[in-house]
Design a protein around this motif. Structure first.
Motif, PDB file in Angstrom:
ATOM      1  N   ARG A  77       4.142 -43.910  -5.741  1.00  0.00           N
ATOM      2  CA  ARG A  77       3.900 -43.650  -7.176  1.00  0.00           C
ATOM      3  C   ARG A  77       2.476 -43.150  -7.421  1.00  0.00           C
ATOM      4  NH1 ARG A  77       6.998 -47.968  -6.440  1.00  0.00           N
ATOM      5  NH2 ARG A  77       9.037 -48.086  -7.503  1.00  0.00           N
ATOM      6  N   GLU A  78       1.996 -42.301  -6.534  1.00  0.00           N
ATOM      7  CA  GLU A  78       0.644 -41.725  -6.675  1.00  0.00           C
ATOM      8  C   GLU A  78       0.769 -40.404  -7.434  1.00  0.00           C
ATOM      9  OE1 GLU A  78      -0.594 -41.735  -2.532  1.00  0.00           O
ATOM     10  OE2 GLU A  78      -1.844 -43.478  -2.924  1.00  0.00           O
ATOM     11  N   PHE A  79       0.954 -40.544  -8.744  1.00  0.00           N
ATOM     12  CA  PHE A  79       1.259 -39.392  -9.583  1.00  0.00           C
ATOM     13  C   PHE A  79       0.070 -38.430  -9.732  1.00  0.00           C
ATOM     14  CE2 PHE A  79       4.070 -42.882 -11.171  1.00  0.00           C
ATOM     15  CZ  PHE A  79       5.224 -42.387 -10.603  1.00  0.00           C
ATOM     16  N   GLU A  86       5.471 -39.934  -3.705  1.00  0.00           N
ATOM     17  CA  GLU A  86       6.478 -40.421  -4.660  1.00  0.00           C
ATOM     18  C   GLU A  86       6.796 -41.891  -4.394  1.00  0.00           C
ATOM     19  OE1 GLU A  86       8.943 -36.328  -5.738  1.00  0.00           O
ATOM     20  OE2 GLU A  86       9.599 -37.586  -4.054  1.00  0.00           O
TER      21      GLU A  86
END
Length: 456
Positions: free
Chosen positions: A114-116, A111
């Motif tokens: 931001r490694e979705f 999170e």
């Protein structure tokens, strides 16, 4: 370097198909790295975060700077890779319940970065893990290991291992003959086949009675042991096979010295052993640290055996997916009207007129109460069997029912009490009784609406 040793152990375990042990090696490596990063203020958690995954994890909290770990560059990236390996290792070990605990450490890092896409993959794995948990709880077909007590005797051969006792964890459903042969082969190669002997009974070995010319290995099947308080907390099969360090085996004997005898003289010795660490561990075997023995007199054996029979029937009847073969096998053994075997033998020996007065009244009353529960369990199992069978088994079922009635009639005559009410053999009585069983066994009521029972 401890990490090097753990990595080497993991490779050996994977090669041998011991995936739980490999997974524990991975977890210990991660804990080691987390301790290192925490001491350098690079990560907030410590190895205590893994306590639920393995009670052995405190071993890594004693990591010292002189062990060589300072020579390796550890970073958050390395940590994430190791945590991801843990998830894969636990999946292969079928210990799906632990994957969420590892994921809780990975998710905040994903999170933050931001490694979705990785988050999506991880949540997909979590979904898969929970689905697997439901599958194995429904089918009851996950096997997390078999345990054996192994003792070594022979100073000339085993040296400092002489007299030592261990609990060995073997994969899946390993038979006593399999581990015995494996150990015999292993030590025969080391000491010579003519010098190694296997002891396959569970009696206490007196080393003075053994021939010093041989290396002796005693192998005994054991079951995980829990007291009543622990059983209230450990409700699922997984919980009864994880973070465990107590094991039990029983040795039959009679006061006359024979191993087996009539029910009036049959005793058994219950041995509970405790290991220095909990299973699963980074090793397949753990040393036994203490032992406790209890002798059960004949009426105690009867109470114990009848409790076990009743419990087995209750468990079979409250499974989400009823195993008809096992149900019928258990029923056949329970409603036997043989003279010298089965429940009736216990009733005749300890509850009949002229015999019950020989035993403590409390134990006689305990046995009577267990027989009431036993009859109740048998009637439910018979009702369930009747609902599940096809036409070609009707005659077989009627035979079981007839034997049950005969058994209950004799039991009622022995204890001077009507044990069977006719409505207990009618199907409309089944559902309410199953709810009672669910309360006893801790099974969710929702299981009774499962597809396996919808055909009833």
């Amino acid at each position: 370097l401890r990490r090097t040793w753990l990595e080497s152990m993991a490779k050996v375990h994977v090669k041998n198909g011991d995936f739980s042990e490999a997974a524990m090696c991975y977890v210990h490596v991660v804990a080691l790295v987390i301790e290192f990063l925490n001491k350098r203020k690079l990560f907030h958690s410590r190895c205590s975060a893994f306590k639920k995954i393995t009670a052995n994890i405190d071993e890594e909290s004693t990591m010292t700077e002189d062990c060589g770990i300072q020579d390796i560059h550890y970073s958050e990236e390395v940590l994430v890779e190791l945590l991801e390996r843990c998830v894969d290792g636990l999946w292969k070990a079928e210990r799906y319940e632990l994957i969420s605990d590892i994921s809780k450490l990975i998710i905040p890092i994903y999170e933050k970065r931001r490694e979705f896409e990785k988050l999506t993959d991880l949540y997909r794995k979590l979904h898969g893990a929970y689905t697997k948990i439901l599958d194995v709880m429904h089918s009851g077909k996950r096997l997390l290991g078999t345990y054996f007590r192994v003792a070594f005797y022979g100073q000339a051969f085993f040296e400092e291992e002489d007299g030592k006792e261990y609990i060995y964890k073997e994969p899946k459903l390993t038979r006593l003959s399999e581990i015995s042969q494996r150990l015999l082969t292993l030590y025969s190669e080391r000491f010579g086949a003519e010098n190694v002997k296997i002891i396959q009974d569970s009696n206490k070995v007196n080393a003075k009675d053994l021939d010093s010319k041989y290396a002796y290995i005693q192998v005994t099947f054991v079951n995980p042991y829990f007291d009543e308080k622990e059983l209230l907390e450990r409700k699922t099969d997984f919980e009864k096979n994880h973070n465990i360090n107590k094991f039990m085996f029983e040795t039959p004997y009679t006061l006359s010295g024979k191993k087996q005898g009539e029910v009036e003289e049959q005793c058994k010795r219950r041995t509970i052993v405790t290991t220095t660490n909990t299973f699963p561990y980074v090793k397949k075997r753990i040393a036994i640290s203490s032992e406790q023995q209890t002798d059960l007199k004949p009426i105690d054996v009867a109470i114990d055996e009848m409790k076990e029979r009743t419990s087995e029937l209750q468990k079979l009847c409250t499974c989400n997916e009823v195993d008809m073969i096992q149900l019928q096998l258990k029923l056949q053994g329970c409603v036997s009207v043989q003279v010298n075997a089965g429940p009736l033998a216990y009733a005749r020996a300890f509850l009949s007129d002229g015999k019950s007065s020989k035993y403590p009244s409390k134990k006689v009353n305990d046995l009577k109460e267990i027989f009431r529960k036993f009859v109740h369990a048998c009637s439910i199992a018979l009702n369930m069997n009747e609902r599940l069978i096809k036409e070609d088994q009707i005659e077989y079922h009627e035979g079981l029912k007839s034997n049950f009635r005969d058994m209950v009639k004799e039991l009622s005559d022995i204890i001077h009490e009507e044990l069977l009410h006719e409505d207990m053999l009618h199907n409309h009585w089944l559902r309410n009784s199953l709810h009672v069983f669910s309360a006893i066994s801790g099974t969710s009521d929702s299981g009774f609406g499962s597809p396996a029972l919808s055909v009833l």
